[in-house]
Design a protein around this motif. Structure first.
Motif, mmCIF file in Angstrom:
data_model
loop_
_atom_site.group_PDB
_atom_site.id
_atom_site.type_symbol
_atom_site.label_atom_id
_atom_site.label_comp_id
_atom_site.label_asym_id
_atom_site.label_seq_id
_atom_site.Cartn_x
_atom_site.Cartn_y
_atom_site.Cartn_z
ATOM 1 N N HIS A 56 33.638 17.458 -47.901
ATOM 2 C CA HIS A 56 32.794 18.248 -48.797
ATOM 3 C C HIS A 56 32.593 17.509 -50.122
ATOM 4 N N TRP A 57 33.691 17.002 -50.692
ATOM 5 C CA TRP A 57 33.583 16.241 -51.934
ATOM 6 C C TRP A 57 32.701 15.007 -51.745
ATOM 7 N N LEU A 58 32.856 14.320 -50.631
ATOM 8 C CA LEU A 58 32.036 13.139 -50.377
ATOM 9 C C LEU A 58 30.560 13.508 -50.273
ATOM 10 N N LEU A 59 30.277 14.630 -49.658
ATOM 11 C CA LEU A 59 28.894 15.087 -49.554
ATOM 12 C C LEU A 59 28.295 15.388 -50.915
ATOM 13 N N LEU A 60 29.140 15.753 -51.852
ATOM 14 C CA LEU A 60 28.688 16.008 -53.220
ATOM 15 C C LEU A 60 28.611 14.724 -54.046
ATOM 16 N N GLY A 61 28.982 13.588 -53.441
ATOM 17 C CA GLY A 61 28.879 12.311 -54.137
ATOM 18 C C GLY A 61 30.129 11.862 -54.835
ATOM 19 N N HIS A 62 31.258 12.559 -54.658
ATOM 20 C CA HIS A 62 32.511 12.168 -55.301
ATOM 21 C C HIS A 62 33.312 11.282 -54.362
ATOM 22 N N ARG A 63 33.501 10.050 -54.741
ATOM 23 C CA ARG A 63 34.243 9.122 -53.889
ATOM 24 C C ARG A 63 35.507 8.596 -54.554
ATOM 25 N N ASP A 68 39.408 15.137 -54.143
ATOM 26 C CA ASP A 68 40.800 15.506 -53.883
ATOM 27 C C ASP A 68 40.852 16.646 -52.879
ATOM 28 N N PRO A 69 41.368 16.419 -51.667
ATOM 29 C CA PRO A 69 41.414 17.486 -50.670
ATOM 30 C C PRO A 69 42.339 18.629 -51.037
ATOM 31 N N ALA A 70 43.134 18.464 -52.114
ATOM 32 C CA ALA A 70 44.001 19.551 -52.568
ATOM 33 C C ALA A 70 43.220 20.533 -53.447
ATOM 34 N N ARG A 71 42.015 20.139 -53.888
ATOM 35 C CA ARG A 71 41.196 21.007 -54.734
ATOM 36 C C ARG A 71 39.996 21.508 -53.953
ATOM 37 N N ARG A 72 39.746 22.810 -54.015
ATOM 38 C CA ARG A 72 38.586 23.365 -53.345
ATOM 39 C C ARG A 72 37.315 22.964 -54.108
ATOM 40 N N PRO A 73 36.316 22.452 -53.412
ATOM 41 C CA PRO A 73 35.077 22.051 -54.080
ATOM 42 C C PRO A 73 34.181 23.245 -54.366
ATOM 43 N N PRO A 74 33.221 23.104 -55.266
ATOM 44 C CA PRO A 74 32.276 24.196 -55.538
ATOM 45 C C PRO A 74 31.289 24.342 -54.389
ATOM 46 N N ASP A 76 28.113 25.743 -55.100
ATOM 47 C CA ASP A 76 26.821 26.007 -55.720
ATOM 48 C C ASP A 76 26.087 24.718 -56.066
ATOM 49 N N THR A 77 26.446 23.625 -55.415
ATOM 50 C CA THR A 77 25.809 22.342 -55.709
ATOM 51 C C THR A 77 25.178 21.736 -54.463
ATOM 52 N N GLY A 78 24.672 22.572 -53.577
ATOM 53 C CA GLY A 78 23.949 22.075 -52.414
ATOM 54 C C GLY A 78 24.687 22.177 -51.105
ATOM 55 N N ILE A 79 26.010 22.042 -51.118
ATOM 56 C CA ILE A 79 26.799 22.111 -49.886
ATOM 57 C C ILE A 79 27.579 23.421 -49.866
ATOM 58 N N LEU A 80 27.285 24.269 -48.862
ATOM 59 C CA LEU A 80 27.982 25.546 -48.756
ATOM 60 C C LEU A 80 29.384 25.358 -48.216
ATOM 61 N N GLU A 182 22.088 10.040 -45.850
ATOM 62 C CA GLU A 182 23.446 9.635 -46.209
ATOM 63 C C GLU A 182 24.437 10.752 -45.933
ATOM 64 N N GLN A 183 24.059 11.965 -46.268
ATOM 65 C CA GLN A 183 24.956 13.101 -46.046
ATOM 66 C C GLN A 183 25.154 13.366 -44.559
ATOM 67 N N ARG A 184 24.117 13.210 -43.764
ATOM 68 C CA ARG A 184 24.270 13.366 -42.324
ATOM 69 C C ARG A 184 25.174 12.272 -41.757
ATOM 70 N N GLY A 185 25.086 11.090 -42.375
ATOM 71 C CA GLY A 185 25.983 10.007 -41.973
ATOM 72 C C GLY A 185 27.427 10.336 -42.275
ATOM 73 N N ILE A 186 27.657 10.997 -43.424
ATOM 74 C CA ILE A 186 29.016 11.416 -43.775
ATOM 75 C C ILE A 186 29.530 12.425 -42.752
ATOM 76 N N GLY A 187 28.657 13.350 -42.297
ATOM 77 C CA GLY A 187 29.041 14.317 -41.273
ATOM 78 C C GLY A 187 29.416 13.629 -39.979
ATOM 79 N N SER A 188 28.656 12.578 -39.634
ATOM 80 C CA SER A 188 28.968 11.821 -38.425
ATOM 81 C C SER A 188 30.296 11.088 -38.563
ATOM 82 N N THR A 189 30.528 10.527 -39.753
ATOM 83 C CA THR A 189 31.794 9.830 -40.004
ATOM 84 C C THR A 189 32.969 10.792 -39.890
#
Length: 286
Positions: A56-63, A68-74, A76-80, A182-189
């Motif tokens: 989820h964070w990667l889909l939002l552009g945070h690399r 941080d998988p210990a933190r829940r992502p928002p 309201d920024t495009g990814i539900l 790019e985001q679909r590629g992240i889903g595939s990864t």
């Protein structure tokens, strides 16, 4: 052990009757202990929660450190949300999700009984659905998902070595056509990463199930031994005669021998049954 991989998306004979000497089972023995299978399921779910949150964070552009998988992502920024569905004993179940919203959308699909995720789990075909609200391929699912905030989605099945679908990775977006290449590629990864996890999950579940089976056999044998001791002491008979009486009562009452034994011992010393059944395995979670 199968190694899963993601698929490519597309748009006893009875004794003579006698008067029973043992009362029927009156109530179950209470226990707060969790099974090894339950523990294994929690471990897998926790691991997949972290994987989907990282994605989820990667889909939002945070690399960097922010992913941080210990933190829940928002949401309201495009990814539900991102979620993983597995078919457990033929029943679809969400085994990991980055948000509660993603898990809720999954539940809607399970209730309706059709949708791109379930299609992928049945056929092994992936789907990118750019406009769920106006897609009628799965009955009311698309509009209902859109009403709940998922306006587009990607479903990526994970296949085992026999090309059988064993899981589906989903990405839900809040906008129509909300996932770029790019985001679909992240889903595939993510599907590729989870492929290895699914094999591990199956191995862990198999080992846990075997452990639970061995524990059940151990508990049954020990409770029957306790019941034999009760009958031998009460009726002044030897072990063979005591066992025959338990077995006869099992047939007369049409209940399993272990339940006759538990009822007998529980009626005399309930703590003995509870101690026996709790002894082999204790939850590590307190």
């Amino acid at each position: 052990m199968d190694t899963a991989r993601p698929s490519a998306p597309s748009s006893t004979e009875p004794d003579d009757p006698a008067t029973p000497t043992t009362p029927p089972l009156r109530r179950p023995v209470p226990t707060d202990d969790r099974s090894a299978t339950d523990e294994a399921a929690d471990i897998v779910s926790e691991f997949l929660d972290r994987q989907t949150t990282r994605a989820h964070w990667l889909l939002l552009g945070h690399r960097g450190p922010e992913a941080d998988p210990a933190r829940r992502p928002p949401i309201d920024t495009g990814i539900l949300g991102v979620a993983v569905t597995m078919g457990l004993d033929g029943i679809p179940s969400t085994v990991g999700s980055s948000t509660g919203a993603a898990r809720e959308i999954d539940e809607v699909q399970y209730e309706i009984g059709q949708g791109p995720c379930l299609h992928g789990l049945r056929t092994g075909e992936g789907r990118y659905v750019p406009d769920l609200g106006h897609d009628d391929r799965w009955g009311p699912y698309g509009p209902e998902a859109a009403r709940r905030g998922a306006r587009s989605c990607l479903s990526m099945p994970v296949l085992d070595d026999g090309d059988r679908p064993v899981a589906v990775v989903k990405v839900y977006a809040t906008e129509v056509d909300g996932l770029d290449d790019e985001q679909r590629g992240i889903g595939s990864t993510l599907a590729h990463e989870i492929a290895g996890s699914i094999g591990l999950a199956h191995a862990l579940a198999g080992a846990a199930s075997e452990l639970d089976t061995r524990i059940e056999v151990m508990n049954t044998r020990r409770v029957i031994d306790l019941a034999l001791g009760v009958v031998m002491h009460r009726d002044g008979v030897g072990p063979d005669d005591a066992f025959a009486r338990l077995r006869r009562d099992s047939q007369d009452y049409n209940v399993k021998l272990r339940d006759v034994a538990r009822a007998l011992v529980y009626g005399i010393a309930p703590d003995a049954v509870e101690t026996v059944e709790a002894a082999p395995y204790r939850s590590r979670r307190g």
